[in-house]
Motif scaffolding. Sequence first.
Motif: not given
Length: 700
Positions: A14-36
């Motif tokens: 939901t963050l503009n800086a991430i969006g759907k384009r970078r979501e997969k990178f963050y999911k791999k690194l930490v998870g899918s939520r703000f708290i992650d």
Amino acid sequence: MSSPLDYYLTELHTLNAIGKRREKFYKKLVGSRFIDLLWHLPSQLSFRRLIESVHEVPESGLITMEATVELHQPGMRKRSPYRIWMRDSKNNQFELLFFNAYDRFLQRVAPEGRKIAISGQLKCEKNFDAVRYQMSHPDFMGAVTEIGQWIGPERVYGLTSGLTRSMVASVIDQVLKSARPLPEWIGDCTFPSFLSALRKVHRPESYEDLSYADLARQRLIFDEYLAYHLGMALSTRRPREQSIRASSHIPKLASQLEQLLPFELTGAQKKTIAELRDDMHSGQQMVRLLQGDVGSGKTMVAVMTACDMADLGMQTAILVPTEILSRQHGSKIGKMLEPLGLNVAVLTGREKGKTRKAIIESIQSGEIDIVIGTHALLEESVTFKNLGFVVIDEQHRFGVEQRLALSSKSKSAHILSMTATPIPRTLVLANHGDMDVSILDEKPLGRKTIQTRVISVDRLDEIVEQIKVVMGKGRQVYWVCPLIEESEKSDFAAAVARYEMLTQIFGDKVELVHGKMKGPQKDAAMERFLKGEATLLVSTTVIEVGVDVPQATVMVIEHAQRFGLAQLHQLRGRVGRNDIQSFCLLLYGQPLSFQARKRLETMRDCHDGFKIAEEDLRLRGGGEIIGTKQSGVPKFRLSDLVEDDPKDAAVLENLFAKAHKMANDILEKDPDLSSEQGMALRQLLILFEKDNAVLLRKSG
């Protein structure tokens, strides 16, 4: 308006800086939520140095500087980098490199002829006499007035491909900026609040702020430990059943047995027996773990407690992992309790037909006071008249379902799990958080320390000569091998081959025991060794647990580097069971890895089972610490219980123990987590994804 908790659970995309384009990178690194993302703590600090000239670049290469844009040079081919040529304040030339560059953006941020501020990793490349300075994808390019924020300490996060250091740091700052406080769940003024701690750990100013000594980091680690202990207790703890109250019980049979013993109980044994009696006096079901080093007398504690149960007309069931151990226990305990008029039976898979039927009927009628057996005790056909005490010997050898199967034969039976594999305090809490724990840390008087020697297998002939001397004095010897038969893939001596070799030297004084032998064969071999008719027993690790032959004074472990520390310690514990000096010979072959050498050196130099277990934990990590395919230390996001540094290990252990105590205290006062603090703790459980406990599901 969403709640503060909902904010922490918001999806990162939901963050503009991430969006759907970078979501997969963050999911791999930490998870899918703000708290992650917020659990992803910085691991290092870099210090950006302000320089005037490229010749001042530090070893780290991380710099901030003012420079003038000289020339933009787009790539000539598709995969060529976009270059911007720069001049520092001393007129030295260097270049900025951009791959997959957005030309218009670069021309807008860094127009030719303008002085700008840049920050990033400046590299010096030497090619023959030429020196070239390059910076790929600067972390910052912008107005000179903003240069101040790019000087000094900078946190370093773990990354994955597709993300840069500045990207991750920027998104974390964005999430923290709008974060709101949550209801407090610990009320400990020594720690900062949850949100303050999060902000502090993500803004370290010194290396001290990255250590476990930092209170903000301790606060978050404590929160995770607390969530772990609460979640485990809520999902595994079943209400303690009402059990027979023994408050008026006078231990008659146990007192008689103590008078008959040819030795005196140790102080630790007496203390543990008292703890068990206190549990039984409470009227609540006892669920206790008894851990003690090899030879510390756990079985004697269980027998004394079984006598207390017999005083009350209750039966005892003792579950053991092997037939050898069940028969040895049956023989020794039977002889010990015969003068008291107590009946002891053994039930294993070996008993068949009429014999088996007679034993089961005697258990059902209550004629048998104590039954000792293997998995055969778990069968549905085995029922008790009045089962009051369940002992699970070497509990790590049995799965949870097997342990529950025996204890479920009486809902109110007291349960004592025993282990001779020493478990560090952290592992006790991690794996047995719903149990009370007793520790036997003394050995019977007169026992001598076993001398342990590390010897190359190349010196086999010398060892055989030494064994001849030992056997000539009427002493007995174990010889343990890691495999049963030769393998094309392995050159390790196998038990069968070693038995044949030693038989040529010692004749019928040698016996062989391994797991593939049929029961009667195994019994006959062990019986000859127990009686002293055979003085050398070649074996696989089936003799690891519980076998007690007082005249055995030498343990030879061939290719000892193949065994873990805990297993080596168990095997060594088969000797040294009298007042005669005993020896353990660890034979090693080549190649010998660093870890294997450390294990053997630890065994040679250390005889304290608890210290050995700690070292095993450090050497092998959180894998198979307690036994084959048993999990060890649980994985945590904010800390690692397997810490090499003693100071760090002590901090984490104290936090772990403190969280364990707090979790128990909270649930004792507020089992439904319905108080104000309890409701706050529910949010903590959700943050760490420990909210799937049975109790929470039931109570909403």
